[in-house]
Design an enzyme around this catalytic site. Structure first.
Site, PDB file in Angstrom:
ATOM      1  N   HIS A   1       0.872  -1.185   0.000  1.00  0.00           N
ATOM      2  CA  HIS A   1       0.000   0.000   0.000  1.00  0.00           C
ATOM      3  C   HIS A   1       0.907   1.232   0.000  1.00  0.00           C
ATOM      4  O   HIS A   1       2.017   1.198   0.559  1.00  0.00           O
ATOM      5  CB  HIS A   1      -0.829  -0.063   1.289  1.00  0.00           C
ATOM      6  CG  HIS A   1      -1.901   0.963   1.419  1.00  0.00           C
ATOM      7  ND1 HIS A   1      -1.648   2.259   1.784  1.00  0.00           N
ATOM      8  CD2 HIS A   1      -3.245   0.874   1.249  1.00  0.00           C
ATOM      9  CE1 HIS A   1      -2.785   2.929   1.847  1.00  0.00           C
ATOM     10  NE2 HIS A   1      -3.778   2.110   1.515  1.00  0.00           N
TER      11      HIS A   1
ATOM     12  N   ASP B   1       3.289  -4.974   7.966  1.00  0.00           N
ATOM     13  CA  ASP B   1       2.050  -4.206   7.864  1.00  0.00           C
ATOM     14  C   ASP B   1       0.892  -5.207   7.954  1.00  0.00           C
ATOM     15  O   ASP B   1       0.623  -5.947   7.008  1.00  0.00           O
ATOM     16  CB  ASP B   1       2.047  -3.448   6.524  1.00  0.00           C
ATOM     17  CG  ASP B   1       0.739  -2.708   6.293  1.00  0.00           C
ATOM     18  OD1 ASP B   1      -0.199  -2.884   7.096  1.00  0.00           O
ATOM     19  OD2 ASP B   1       0.654  -1.964   5.298  1.00  0.00           O
TER      20      ASP B   1
ATOM     21  N   GLN C   1      -4.361  -5.602   6.772  1.00  0.00           N
ATOM     22  CA  GLN C   1      -5.387  -6.484   6.190  1.00  0.00           C
ATOM     23  C   GLN C   1      -5.441  -7.848   6.867  1.00  0.00           C
ATOM     24  O   GLN C   1      -6.287  -8.660   6.536  1.00  0.00           O
ATOM     25  CB  GLN C   1      -5.134  -6.677   4.679  1.00  0.00           C
ATOM     26  CG  GLN C   1      -5.283  -5.420   3.865  1.00  0.00           C
ATOM     27  CD  GLN C   1      -6.708  -4.852   3.903  1.00  0.00           C
ATOM     28  OE1 GLN C   1      -7.680  -5.563   4.138  1.00  0.00           O
ATOM     29  NE2 GLN C   1      -6.834  -3.553   3.665  1.00  0.00           N
TER      30      GLN C   1
ATOM     31  N   LYS D   1     -10.270  -1.369  10.330  1.00  0.00           N
ATOM     32  CA  LYS D   1     -10.396  -2.501   9.404  1.00  0.00           C
ATOM     33  C   LYS D   1     -10.791  -3.772  10.148  1.00  0.00           C
ATOM     34  O   LYS D   1     -10.872  -4.845   9.572  1.00  0.00           O
ATOM     35  CB  LYS D   1      -9.092  -2.706   8.643  1.00  0.00           C
ATOM     36  CG  LYS D   1      -8.775  -1.509   7.741  1.00  0.00           C
ATOM     37  CD  LYS D   1      -7.695  -1.792   6.779  1.00  0.00           C
ATOM     38  CE  LYS D   1      -7.118  -0.548   6.160  1.00  0.00           C
ATOM     39  NZ  LYS D   1      -7.887  -0.021   5.050  1.00  0.00           N
TER      40      LYS D   1
ATOM     41  N   CYS E   1      -4.693   2.375  -3.865  1.00  0.00           N
ATOM     42  CA  CYS E   1      -3.488   2.886  -3.172  1.00  0.00           C
ATOM     43  C   CYS E   1      -2.311   1.924  -3.344  1.00  0.00           C
ATOM     44  O   CYS E   1      -1.521   1.719  -2.411  1.00  0.00           O
ATOM     45  CB  CYS E   1      -3.739   3.130  -1.691  1.00  0.00           C
ATOM     46  SG  CYS E   1      -4.990   4.364  -1.396  1.00  0.00           S
TER      47      CYS E   1
HETATM   48  N1  PMP Z   1      -1.549  -0.923   4.675  1.00  0.00           N
HETATM   49  C1  PMP Z   1      -2.500  -1.668   4.114  1.00  0.00           C
HETATM   50  C2  PMP Z   1      -2.158  -3.057   3.633  1.00  0.00           C
HETATM   51  C3  PMP Z   1      -3.787  -1.170   3.966  1.00  0.00           C
HETATM   52  O1  PMP Z   1      -4.734  -1.919   3.399  1.00  0.00           O
HETATM   53  C4  PMP Z   1      -4.071   0.135   4.420  1.00  0.00           C
HETATM   54  C5  PMP Z   1      -5.457   0.737   4.249  1.00  0.00           C
HETATM   55  N2  PMP Z   1      -6.080   0.405   3.059  1.00  0.00           N
HETATM   56  C6  PMP Z   1      -3.049   0.866   5.023  1.00  0.00           C
HETATM   57  C7  PMP Z   1      -1.798   0.301   5.141  1.00  0.00           C
HETATM   58  C8  PMP Z   1      -3.299   2.247   5.553  1.00  0.00           C
HETATM   59  O2  PMP Z   1      -4.218   2.200   6.605  1.00  0.00           O
HETATM   60  P1  PMP Z   1      -4.839   3.526   7.233  1.00  0.00           P
HETATM   61  O3  PMP Z   1      -5.385   4.310   6.083  1.00  0.00           O
HETATM   62  O4  PMP Z   1      -5.897   3.038   8.155  1.00  0.00           O
HETATM   63  O5  PMP Z   1      -3.731   4.240   7.925  1.00  0.00           O
END
Ligand code: PMP
Length: 583
Positions: A138, A215, A218, A241, A380
């Site tokens: 991401h 990270d 997910q 999430k 993203c």
């Molecule tokens: N890493 C991953 C794998 C994500 O899916 C996301 C959110 N889609 C993020 C980081 C960023 O998360 P946040 O916008 O809640 O900070």
């Protein structure tokens, strides 16, 4: 521990029972289809819905406990602090961390990554040191490292994938060396939905003395996490999430690393002493990294989300989610136009694909008109799209409250969207914008007007009928010549491609001609151009696009989210008219 019953679980989520309007239901003859009268929410990888107990806990906090934490000596503050710290203990247990000192509250996964990059990253990187990131990360796990690499003169090495979308371990073995100082890898990609072999990544990082950062944004909602068993240096995620609040995140870090790191943000509560005569000293862990007033209500409500999830048999939830994933994946394989972006069944209910011959945005907006929320675009993860050689994709992401019936309805509507030619009548609107080139000058004959468009839309009651009308309008837009669709005319800010060219006649009236690769955007362009063509710069500036779209019942398309970019198109039109620039 309770047995997991999908229906009972779903009943805890009030937003899922939000009824679609009676006209929508009538339009789709949904009356005998039970569930489908409600929203079908398949965008859980973006954010999940919240159960009643989390919503109630949030409200309870403000009604009964609201005070700042750690600062005051009064009893209300003591109660708030106690709830706040119990939430930290709850997360500590949930991820099996050794101590509450290793659990830092942040705003979300993004802030957790920025925290590490701006503290430890600054501390340990020297020019030519290397950071390994996977191509499927991401943006939140790419851009902080790019900025850090620029500041420190270090280098980013990109790890590629196997055909099934998991990271390529043999490529990783070739990439990692004694110059590698940091390795960042998602536990599960937000687009691919496959569990990466992070145990191997963490072990190899340890072998070369690199820091491992996982990270887990997910992963946390879909399986149990044990940071001690993983033995990673850092693990991070967001509450929203996994049925918790937005604006709350967690950074887990090994205590000795957190202790050796400088503070991130400075302010109240992260200090021990502040003086103009002595050096300022910092608080102990975890408070050293928690400057300012945190999202106390969100954090307290998050612990309720963890308690809510923990009361069910986790194995049963995982099994149910696998069943949903398999069912949906297999149904998609039967649609000939579906092309999955990577091979094989995903490990969590996140399925990404494109539809041959259709724009992602058209499919997603048609599904939206059927009451189904899925996501389209780059998710993203633009480097991943580039790597897979696609401009974007569709993503269905489910949670334990979704049902097989919803998947059936989705497959049915997707099939309709693919085969849809549209039946709405646009007979009384002629938007024949004939652009002729005469020494680079465009002239346009505009038959449609705001009044005719208003009249046409005022007769339409349901959201999906309006959607069909927009799609039909799109067919009436004359396509721009290939030469006119270039970098100069491209409008930035749209997830689909959209181009705009302008000319001005001797009377000072502007003529815009536009095009897009998405049908829905072409329809919206007809509506937008009707408002701005044949107008002076002043009239263009004065035109109230908000109230126009509101009256048409199309406010959703004016969303400032980057989804369709209508606002970006309107901005470009106004900007061109203001500057008087005519290409
Ligand atoms: N890493 C991953 C794998 C994500 O899916 C996301 C959110 N889609 C993020 C980081 C960023 O998360 P946040 O916008 O809640 O900070």
């Amino acid at each position: 521990m309770k047995n997991f019953k999908a229906k009972k679980f779903r009943e805890q989520f009030p937003l899922l029972y939000r009824q679609r309007s009676s006209t929508e239901i009538h339009e789709h003859k949904l009356s005998d289809q039970g569930e489908n009268k409600s929203l079908v929410y398949f965008d859980n990888a973006a954010t999940t819905q919240r159960p009643c107990c989390v919503i109630e806990r949030y409200q309870f906090f403000y009604q009964e406990l609201n005070a700042n934490v750690h600062r005051s000596s009064h009893s209300l503050s003591a109660k708030a602090t106690s709830a706040f710290e119990q939430a930290r203990q709850c997360v500590t247990d949930f991820i099996h961390a050794k101590s509450i000192k290793e659990v830092i509250w942040t705003k979300g996964a993004t802030e957790s990554i920025n925290l590490i990059a701006n503290t430890l990253g600054e501390q340990i990187l020297s020019p030519n040191d290397e950071i390994i990131i996977t191509v499927s990360e991401h943006h939140a796990n790419i851009v902080p490292w790019q900025l850090l690499a620029k500041r420190t003169g270090s280098l980013i090495k990109v790890l590629t994938l196997e055909k099934d979308g998991r990271i390529d371990i043999s490529a990783f073995e070739r990439l990692i060396n004694e110059k590698t100082k940091i390795i960042c890898c998602s536990h599960v990609s937000n687009v691919i939905g496959k569990v990466n072999p992070i145990d191997v990544v963490i072990a190899k990082a340890r072998d070369v003395g690199a820091i491992s950062i996982i990270d887990g944004a997910q992963a946390v909602a879909h399986f149990t996490i044990d940071v001690q068993a993983l033995d990673c240096d850092f693990y991070l995620f967001s509450a929203h999430k996994m049925y918790g609040s937005t604006g709350v995140g967690v950074l887990y870090g090994k205590q000795h690393l957190l202790e050796s790191m400088p503070p991130y943000q400075a302010g109240g509560e992260m200090i021990k002493t502040v003086s103009f005569n002595q050096p300022t000293t910092f608080n102990v862990l975890p408070f050293k990294f928690e400057a300012g007033t945190p999202n106390i209500a969100g954090i307290v409500a998050f612990s309720q989300a963890i308690k809510f999830m923990s009361q069910f048999n986790q194995k049963e939830i995982i099994q149910y989610e696998h069943q949903l994933t398999r069912y949906c994946y297999q149904a998609l394989t039967k649609i000939p136009q579906v092309k999955f972006i990577v091979q094989g069944l995903p490990d969590i209910p996140v399925i990404a694909f494109i539809i041959n011959g259709h724009h992602n945005h058209d499919i997603a907006s048609t599904l939206d008109s059927f009451g189904i929320a899925i996501r389209s675009g780059h998710h993203c993860a633009m480097p991943l799209m580039e790597y897979l050689n696609i401009s974007g994709c569709l993503r269905v992401s489910m949670a334990a409250y979704n049902t097989i019936e919803e998947v059936d309805y989705f497959i049915d509507c997707l099939t309709k969207a693919i085969n849809q030619e549209g039946t709405a009548s646009v007979s009384n609107i002629s938007t024949n914008i004939n652009a002729e080139t005469n020494k680079g000058q465009l002239t346009a004959e505009i038959n449609s007007s705001v009044a005719t468009i208003m009249a046409q839309f005022s007769a339409i009651k349901s959201w999906d009928a309006r959607h069909r009308e927009i799609m039909m309008l799109g067919k009436t837009l004359n396509r721009l010549d290939k030469y006119a669709r270039n970098d100069q005319s491209l409008i930035s800010g749209c997830e689909s491609l959209a181009w705009l060219v302008v000319s001005k006649n001797k009377k000072g009236l502007y003529f815009f001609q536009a095009d897009s690769d998405a049908k829905i955007i072409r329809g919206l362009l007809v509506i937008v151009l009707a408002a701005f063509n044949d107008k002076t710069a002043k009239q263009i500036q004065m035109f109230d696009i908000q109230s126009y779209f509101e009256q048409l019942g199309l406010m959703q398309h004016l969303s400032p989210s980057r989804g369709n970019g209508v606002l970006a198109i309107v901005d470009k039109i106004k900007c061109l008219a203001m500057s008087g620039k005519v290409e």
